[in-house]
Design an enzyme around this catalytic site. Structure first.
Site, PDB file in Angstrom:
ATOM      1  N   GLY A 147       0.820  -1.195   0.000  1.00 58.51           N
ATOM      2  CA  GLY A 147       0.000   0.000   0.000  1.00 58.51           C
ATOM      3  C   GLY A 147       0.860   1.253   0.000  1.00 58.51           C
ATOM      4  O   GLY A 147       2.072   1.206   0.234  1.00 58.51           O
ATOM      5  N   CYS A 148       0.222   2.390  -0.252  1.00 60.65           N
ATOM      6  CA  CYS A 148       0.964   3.647  -0.336  1.00 60.65           C
ATOM      7  C   CYS A 148       1.503   4.079   1.029  1.00 60.65           C
ATOM      8  O   CYS A 148       2.697   4.371   1.168  1.00 60.65           O
ATOM      9  CB  CYS A 148       0.080   4.735  -0.942  1.00 60.65           C
ATOM     10  SG  CYS A 148      -1.559   4.887  -0.199  1.00 60.65           S
ATOM     11  N   TYR A 149       0.658   4.115   2.040  1.00 65.75           N
ATOM     12  CA  TYR A 149       1.128   4.463   3.384  1.00 65.75           C
ATOM     13  C   TYR A 149       2.207   3.485   3.877  1.00 65.75           C
ATOM     14  O   TYR A 149       3.233   3.911   4.421  1.00 65.75           O
ATOM     15  CB  TYR A 149      -0.028   4.481   4.379  1.00 65.75           C
ATOM     16  CG  TYR A 149      -0.872   5.723   4.387  1.00 65.75           C
ATOM     17  CD1 TYR A 149      -0.318   6.997   4.504  1.00 65.75           C
ATOM     18  CD2 TYR A 149      -2.264   5.635   4.318  1.00 65.75           C
ATOM     19  CE1 TYR A 149      -1.111   8.137   4.541  1.00 65.75           C
ATOM     20  CE2 TYR A 149      -3.063   6.774   4.352  1.00 65.75           C
ATOM     21  CZ  TYR A 149      -2.488   8.015   4.464  1.00 65.75           C
ATOM     22  OH  TYR A 149      -3.277   9.144   4.509  1.00 65.75           O
TER      23      TYR A 149
END
Length: 344
Positions: A147-149
C-alpha cells in the site's frame, strides 16, 4: 514482454498506462475494465486522446494468451477473485489491492471487512516491498504490491528495525495523504467543497494499512508490537508525507543516524536521503518513483524523527508495481522509471 492492465480506468491503472508507455521492455497489449467495453480509453480520459486502446472485458484465459504479466489495479475484494482465476494460467500476476497482503488468519476480515483470499494464494503471494524483498520478488509468480502508506512508512523505519535500534515501544506514525489516495470514485469526504482549504483526520485507529505495517515490522524485529498510526487528508492531488517518531535502544547523534540511512540505501536508486538539517517535501517527488527521506535525532527525548515522502500513485502504487515487474522479469530495477519529478 507483453502486459495487460485490469482496472485500467482507475487512478492506479491510468498511472500504469503512463509509465508503461515509456518503458523500453514492456508493451501494453490490452486494457480491461468492468464496464464500457469496446470504447476507446480517451472517451473516459481526454488526456489520452492520441491513444487508440479499447477497453475490454475481463477474460483471464484470453489475457493469459496475449500477455506475460497482468497488473490488477482493482479494488480490494475484487482482486482475490481475479487472482484465483489466473492461478493455473501461464502468466505472472501483480496485485495492487490489499487482498493478498495480510498473512495472519482473521486480520483481513477484521480490517477490510471482507472475505479473505484462499489460503493457498496468500501463501504463494510475495510481498513486493522492492528495496527489501528483491530476492523473493525475482522468483514470484503472484506478487502483492504494498500500500501507499506502508511503502512510505516501512522505507522510513526499515534501517532502524533492521539494525535492531528501534525499541518497538511507542512508535508514532503521523501520515498525511493527497485526495487521489482515496481513489477515483467521489465521496462526501473527498468532494471539492469538503476538502478545499481543509485538513482532516480519518480512520482513527482503524486504517486498513495498520496491520500491513505491523506485519512487516514484526518480521524484521522478530516480535509483533502495535504502532500508533494516524492518517489525514490534505487538499492536494498527489503525495504522501509520513512523520515517524521512534524511541531508540541507544543514544546517538543525528550524524550517526544520517550515516545509517545513507549507507543502508546507497545501492537503492529510488530512495534518496536528504542532507543533514534538510527535510523532504511532497512536491520534490511528484510524478516520480522516488522516496525521499530526512532524519534527525532528538537528544532530549532520545527519539529519532524520520520524514518520508512519496507520490502515492507512483512509488505508492503503479511505479513500485513496475519496479517489481522489472525484478520479476530480470530487467534493471530502474528500467522505465528513472524519470525526473514534475516541478513546479
Amino acid at each position: 514482454m507483453n502486459v495487460s492492465i485490469v482496472g485500467a480506468t482507475g487512478y492506479g491503472g491510468l498511472e500504469l498506462i503512463r509509465l508503461l508507455k515509456m518503458h523500453p521492455k514492456f508493451t501494453i497489449t490490452s486494457l480491461h475494465t468492468s464496464s464500457k467495453f469496446g470504447e476507446p480509453i480517451h472517451n473516459e480520459y481526454a488526456h489520452l486522446l492520441h491513444e487508440e486502446y479499447l477497453l475490454n472485458k475481463i477474460d483471464p484465459e484470453k489475457i493469459a494468451k496475449q500477455a506475460d504479466i497482468v497488473f490488477l489495479a482493482t479494488p480490494s475484494g475484487a482482486s482475490s477473485e481475479l487472482v484465483s482465476s489466473f492461478k493455473n494460467l501461464d502468466i505472472k500476476v501483480i496485485d495492487l489491492s490489499g487482498d493478498l497482503r495480510l498473512k495472519t488468519p482473521g486480520e483481513y476480515e477484521k480490517w477490510y471487512k471482507r472475505t479473505p483470499a484462499p489460503a493457498d494464494l496468500l501463501n504463494k503471494a510475495v510481498y513486493g516491498l522492492s528495496e527489501w524483498n528483491a530476492d523473493q520478488i525475482k522468483d514470484a509468480e503472484i506478487l502483492s504490491n504494498p500500500g501507499c502508506y506502508p511503502t512510505a512508512t516501512l522505507l522510513g523505519l526499515a534501517p532502524l528495525y533492521k539494525a535492531g535500534l528501534a525499541s518497538g515501544e511507542d512508535v508514532i506514525v503521523d501520515a498525511k495523504s493527497a485526495v487521489s489516495g482515496a481513489g477515483k470514485s467521489p465521496t462526501d469526504a473527498t468532494h471539492f467543497s469538503t476538502m478545499n482549504e481543509n485538513f482532516k483526520v480519518y480512520k482513527v485507529h482503524s486504517h486498513q494499512h495498520i496491520p500491513e505495517i505491523e506485519q512487516q515490522l514484526g518480521i524484521w524485529s522478530g516480535k509483533s508490537k502495535p504502532i500508533s498510526f494516524t492518517t489525514h487528508l490534505v487538499p492536494m492531488t498527489r503525495g504522501i508525507m509520513v512523520t515517524m517518531y521512534v524511541k531508540l535502544q541507544q543514544k546517538m547523534t543525528t550524524e550517526q543516524l544520517h550515516k545509517l540511512y545513507t549507507e543502508t540505501y546507497e545501492s537503492h536508486p529510488f530512495v534518496r536521503i536528504q542532507p543533514i538539517g534538510s527535510f523532504p517535501a511532497t512536491k520534490q517527488v511528484y510524478g516520480s518513483n522516488f522516496c525521499d527521506i530526512g532524519v534527525a535525532y532528538d537528544e532530549r527525548t532520545e527519539k529519532a524523527t524520520i520524514i518520508s515522502v512519496i507520490d502515492n500513485l507512483v512509488k505508492g502504487a503503479a511505479g513500485q508495481a513496475i519496479q517489481n515487474a522489472n525484478l520479476m522479469m530480470g530487467y534493471e530495477e530502474t528500467s522505465g522509471l528513472m524519470t525526473l519529478p514534475l516541478y513546479p
